[in-house]
Design a protein around this motif. Structure first.
Motif, PDB file in Angstrom:
ATOM      1  N   ILE A 122       0.838  -1.192   0.000  1.00 37.65           N
ATOM      2  CA  ILE A 122       0.000   0.000   0.000  1.00 37.65           C
ATOM      3  C   ILE A 122       0.876   1.246   0.000  1.00 37.65           C
ATOM      4  CG2 ILE A 122      -1.892   1.214   1.142  1.00 37.65           C
ATOM      5  CD1 ILE A 122      -2.666  -1.566   0.277  1.00 37.65           C
ATOM      6  N   TYR A 123       0.604   2.147  -0.931  1.00 43.62           N
ATOM      7  CA  TYR A 123       1.204   3.472  -0.931  1.00 43.62           C
ATOM      8  C   TYR A 123       0.196   4.452  -0.334  1.00 43.62           C
ATOM      9  CZ  TYR A 123       5.122   2.096  -3.929  1.00 43.62           C
ATOM     10  OH  TYR A 123       6.253   1.516  -4.434  1.00 43.62           O
ATOM     11  N   TYR A 124       0.558   5.073   0.782  1.00 46.46           N
ATOM     12  CA  TYR A 124      -0.271   6.115   1.382  1.00 46.46           C
ATOM     13  C   TYR A 124       0.235   7.461   0.845  1.00 46.46           C
ATOM     14  CZ  TYR A 124      -2.001   2.615   4.696  1.00 46.46           C
ATOM     15  OH  TYR A 124      -2.582   1.513   5.264  1.00 46.46           O
ATOM     16  N   ASP A 125      -0.390   7.948  -0.214  1.00 43.15           N
ATOM     17  CA  ASP A 125       0.049   9.192  -0.841  1.00 43.15           C
ATOM     18  C   ASP A 125      -0.392  10.424  -0.056  1.00 43.15           C
ATOM     19  OD1 ASP A 125       1.319   7.842  -2.918  1.00 43.15           O
ATOM     20  OD2 ASP A 125      -0.517   7.735  -4.105  1.00 43.15           O
ATOM     21  N   ASP A 126      -1.580  10.376   0.528  1.00 42.82           N
ATOM     22  CA  ASP A 126      -2.085  11.478   1.362  1.00 42.82           C
ATOM     23  C   ASP A 126      -2.706  10.893   2.620  1.00 42.82           C
ATOM     24  OD1 ASP A 126      -1.399  13.660  -0.260  1.00 42.82           O
ATOM     25  OD2 ASP A 126      -3.171  13.359  -1.510  1.00 42.82           O
ATOM     26  N   VAL A 127      -2.351  11.479   3.764  1.00 40.84           N
ATOM     27  CA  VAL A 127      -2.934  11.067   5.041  1.00 40.84           C
ATOM     28  C   VAL A 127      -3.365  12.331   5.778  1.00 40.84           C
ATOM     29  CG1 VAL A 127      -2.609   9.815   7.203  1.00 40.84           C
ATOM     30  CG2 VAL A 127      -1.405   9.056   5.133  1.00 40.84           C
ATOM     31  N   GLU A 128      -4.650  12.606   5.763  1.00 40.85           N
ATOM     32  CA  GLU A 128      -5.210  13.776   6.444  1.00 40.85           C
ATOM     33  C   GLU A 128      -6.030  13.298   7.635  1.00 40.85           C
ATOM     34  OE1 GLU A 128      -7.278  17.453   4.474  1.00 40.85           O
ATOM     35  OE2 GLU A 128      -8.871  16.102   5.191  1.00 40.85           O
ATOM     36  N   VAL A 129      -5.708  13.827   8.822  1.00 43.27           N
ATOM     37  CA  VAL A 129      -6.388  13.415  10.052  1.00 43.27           C
ATOM     38  C   VAL A 129      -7.055  14.646  10.656  1.00 43.27           C
ATOM     39  CG1 VAL A 129      -6.180  12.181  12.234  1.00 43.27           C
ATOM     40  CG2 VAL A 129      -4.541  11.724  10.389  1.00 43.27           C
ATOM     41  N   SER A 130      -8.357  14.541  10.922  1.00 41.27           N
ATOM     42  CA  SER A 130      -9.122  15.663  11.471  1.00 41.27           C
ATOM     43  C   SER A 130      -9.789  15.245  12.772  1.00 41.27           C
ATOM     44  CB  SER A 130     -10.186  16.149  10.482  1.00 41.27           C
ATOM     45  OG  SER A 130      -9.589  16.580   9.269  1.00 41.27           O
ATOM     46  N   PHE A 138     -12.293  20.900  14.718  1.00 38.01           N
ATOM     47  CA  PHE A 138     -11.502  21.921  15.390  1.00 38.01           C
ATOM     48  C   PHE A 138     -10.021  21.858  15.044  1.00 38.01           C
ATOM     49  CE2 PHE A 138     -11.819  18.402  18.465  1.00 38.01           C
ATOM     50  CZ  PHE A 138     -10.488  18.190  18.809  1.00 38.01           C
ATOM     51  N   SER A 139      -9.569  20.807  14.357  1.00 39.36           N
ATOM     52  CA  SER A 139      -8.171  20.758  13.955  1.00 39.36           C
ATOM     53  C   SER A 139      -7.962  19.692  12.888  1.00 39.36           C
ATOM     54  CB  SER A 139      -7.271  20.456  15.160  1.00 39.36           C
ATOM     55  OG  SER A 139      -5.903  20.524  14.805  1.00 39.36           O
ATOM     56  N   THR A 140      -6.960  19.945  12.019  1.00 43.14           N
ATOM     57  CA  THR A 140      -6.589  19.004  10.952  1.00 43.14           C
ATOM     58  C   THR A 140      -5.073  18.992  10.815  1.00 43.14           C
ATOM     59  OG1 THR A 140      -8.648  19.327   9.723  1.00 43.14           O
ATOM     60  CG2 THR A 140      -6.777  18.440   8.502  1.00 43.14           C
ATOM     61  N   VAL A 141      -4.501  17.804  10.697  1.00 48.76           N
ATOM     62  CA  VAL A 141      -3.064  17.666  10.462  1.00 48.76           C
ATOM     63  C   VAL A 141      -2.863  16.723   9.275  1.00 48.76           C
ATOM     64  CG1 VAL A 141      -2.427  18.098  12.858  1.00 48.76           C
ATOM     65  CG2 VAL A 141      -2.871  15.758  12.105  1.00 48.76           C
ATOM     66  N   ASN A 142      -1.766  16.945   8.561  1.00 51.55           N
ATOM     67  CA  ASN A 142      -1.389  16.087   7.441  1.00 51.55           C
ATOM     68  C   ASN A 142      -0.103  15.356   7.795  1.00 51.55           C
ATOM     69  OD1 ASN A 142      -3.287  16.765   5.027  1.00 51.55           O
ATOM     70  ND2 ASN A 142      -2.748  18.758   5.886  1.00 51.55           N
ATOM     71  N   LEU A 143      -0.131  14.033   7.660  1.00 55.96           N
ATOM     72  CA  LEU A 143       1.027  13.206   7.975  1.00 55.96           C
ATOM     73  C   LEU A 143       1.819  12.915   6.709  1.00 55.96           C
ATOM     74  CD1 LEU A 143      -0.625  10.693  10.476  1.00 55.96           C
ATOM     75  CD2 LEU A 143       0.441  12.917  10.949  1.00 55.96           C
ATOM     76  N   SER A 144       3.061  12.496   6.906  1.00 51.63           N
ATOM     77  CA  SER A 144       3.935  12.213   5.770  1.00 51.63           C
ATOM     78  C   SER A 144       3.457  10.961   5.033  1.00 51.63           C
ATOM     79  CB  SER A 144       5.374  12.014   6.249  1.00 51.63           C
ATOM     80  OG  SER A 144       5.843  13.170   6.913  1.00 51.63           O
ATOM     81  N   ASN A 152       1.723  -5.969   7.159  1.00 53.96           N
ATOM     82  CA  ASN A 152       2.513  -5.059   7.968  1.00 53.96           C
ATOM     83  C   ASN A 152       1.591  -4.106   8.711  1.00 53.96           C
ATOM     84  OD1 ASN A 152       4.186  -2.255   8.074  1.00 53.96           O
ATOM     85  ND2 ASN A 152       5.548  -4.019   8.296  1.00 53.96           N
ATOM     86  N   THR A 153       2.044  -3.644   9.881  1.00 54.22           N
ATOM     87  CA  THR A 153       1.291  -2.675  10.674  1.00 54.22           C
ATOM     88  C   THR A 153       2.112  -1.402  10.827  1.00 54.22           C
ATOM     89  OG1 THR A 153       0.172  -4.432  11.911  1.00 54.22           O
ATOM     90  CG2 THR A 153       0.159  -2.228  12.875  1.00 54.22           C
ATOM     91  N   SER A 154       1.514  -0.257  10.496  1.00 52.98           N
ATOM     92  CA  SER A 154       2.172   1.045  10.611  1.00 52.98           C
ATOM     93  C   SER A 154       1.487   1.861  11.698  1.00 52.98           C
ATOM     94  CB  SER A 154       2.126   1.799   9.282  1.00 52.98           C
ATOM     95  OG  SER A 154       2.750   1.051   8.254  1.00 52.98           O
ATOM     96  N   LEU A 155       2.259   2.724  12.335  1.00 49.80           N
ATOM     97  CA  LEU A 155       1.742   3.559  13.420  1.00 49.80           C
ATOM     98  C   LEU A 155       1.623   5.005  12.944  1.00 49.80           C
ATOM     99  CD1 LEU A 155       0.889   3.649  16.416  1.00 49.80           C
ATOM    100  CD2 LEU A 155       3.281   4.232  16.960  1.00 49.80           C
ATOM    101  N   LEU A 156       0.427   5.555  13.072  1.00 45.94           N
ATOM    102  CA  LEU A 156       0.165   6.958  12.755  1.00 45.94           C
ATOM    103  C   LEU A 156       0.031   7.720  14.072  1.00 45.94           C
ATOM    104  CD1 LEU A 156      -2.573   6.435   9.993  1.00 45.94           C
ATOM    105  CD2 LEU A 156      -0.077   6.454   9.730  1.00 45.94           C
ATOM    106  N   SER A 157       0.730   8.836  14.190  1.00 46.16           N
ATOM    107  CA  SER A 157       0.751   9.574  15.461  1.00 46.16           C
ATOM    108  C   SER A 157       0.435  11.052  15.233  1.00 46.16           C
ATOM    109  CB  SER A 157       2.119   9.425  16.139  1.00 46.16           C
ATOM    110  OG  SER A 157       2.386   8.068  16.428  1.00 46.16           O
ATOM    111  N   PRO A 158      -0.820  11.376  14.980  1.00 45.24           N
ATOM    112  CA  PRO A 158      -1.188  12.790  14.817  1.00 45.24           C
ATOM    113  C   PRO A 158      -1.273  13.492  16.169  1.00 45.24           C
ATOM    114  CG  PRO A 158      -3.128  11.406  14.625  1.00 45.24           C
ATOM    115  CD  PRO A 158      -1.956  10.475  14.758  1.00 45.24           C
ATOM    116  N   THR A 159      -0.938  14.777  16.172  1.00 41.69           N
ATOM    117  CA  THR A 159      -1.014  15.604  17.377  1.00 41.69           C
ATOM    118  C   THR A 159      -1.773  16.882  17.039  1.00 41.69           C
ATOM    119  OG1 THR A 159       1.095  14.748  18.211  1.00 41.69           O
ATOM    120  CG2 THR A 159       0.303  16.807  19.152  1.00 41.69           C
ATOM    121  N   PHE A 160      -2.740  17.223  17.884  1.00 39.95           N
ATOM    122  CA  PHE A 160      -3.567  18.409  17.689  1.00 39.95           C
ATOM    123  C   PHE A 160      -3.323  19.352  18.869  1.00 39.95           C
ATOM    124  CE2 PHE A 160      -5.706  14.596  16.151  1.00 39.95           C
ATOM    125  CZ  PHE A 160      -5.922  14.904  14.811  1.00 39.95           C
TER     126      PHE A 160
END
Length: 246
Positions: A122-130, A138-144, A152-160
């Motif tokens: 899987i290629y994650y080209d855009d990861v937007e977390v709101s 109230f907040s939105t962040v974009n991850l790499s 496989n398991t990947s960890l996403l760590s957004p911070t608001f």
């Protein structure tokens, strides 16, 4: 009589039958005859029927071929849906000011993304977390962007972190005060993704799945929270399975 035959009169045979009269019928334009216009009409109807039958056969053939191709691809890839879980959350600030309708927040999350497929990367080209509260973002962040291998398991760590104006209204303020008293806030986190698939050296697809994680996050003073299967009412965040938005 001289010939010895009995006399036969007309009453015995009945009245004489006149010969049938010949009638002639001229074909009209609409009776399907083979005049000039009639033949053209027959030819046109025949051609239309052939074309309709040909189109139907082509459509049926295409449907069958596509069905076979899809079935073969399914047998080869055996695709499974990606799996997302919110496994950890830390909420150290969540205050709402009725004077200016500003929400002050400090929220950190850990979300796992699991690829259960054996043959598909899987290629994650855009990861937007709101993050949403009372259905208001109230907040939105974009991850790499990143690549995820097979099984496989990947960890996403957004911070608001920050402040944002939201309009809660009377019912919203009442809910906020109730959750503030309990120390647990209902926060919805949504992921908007744009992904591609990789099979061998082939990359294909451009899909945009939407993931929804309805969370119950306890407010902590030290900024630490660990995942557990226990209820979040004990002040510990409970691992939450995310679902797909249709």
């Amino acid at each position: 009589m001289a010939n010895g035959q009995p006399h036969l009169n007309g009453a015995f045979y009945g009245p004489s039958i006149p010969p049938p009269s010949k009638s002639y019928h001229r074909p009209s334009r609409g009776d399907g005859g083979c005049g000039c216009c009639g033949c053209l009409g027959c030819l046109f109807n025949c051609c239309c029927g052939c074309i309709v039958n040909l189109i139907c056969q082509i459509i049926i053939t295409v449907v069958i071929v596509v069905g076979i191709v899809v079935f073969l691809l399914w047998l080869i890839f055996r695709p499974n849906l990606l799996q997302f879980h919110a496994v950890d959350a830390s909420l150290t600030q969540f205050n709402f000011s009725t004077a200016n309708n500003n929400l002050h927040y400090n929220l950190a999350l850990n979300i796992t993304a699991r690829n259960p497929n054996r043959r598909i990367g899987i290629y994650y080209d855009d990861v937007e977390v709101s993050a949403f509260y009372e259905s208001q973002r109230f907040s939105t962040v974009n991850l790499s962007r990143f690549y995820q291998g097979h099984k496989n398991t990947s960890l996403l760590s957004p911070t608001f972190v920050g402040q944002h104006m939201i309009l809660l209204g009377t019912d919203g303020i009442s809910s906020f005060n109730s959750e503030k008293s309990s120390g647990i806030f209902k926060i919805d986190v949504k992921l908007n993704l744009r992904i591609r698939f990789k099979f061998g050296f082939v990359k294909f697809g451009h899909y945009k799945p939407k993931i929804n994680c309805p969370l119950k996050v306890p407010l902590t003073s030290n900024g630490t929270s660990s995942s557990s299967s226990s209820s979040s009412s004990n002040g510990v965040f409970e691992t939450t399975k995310c679902s797909y938005d249709l």
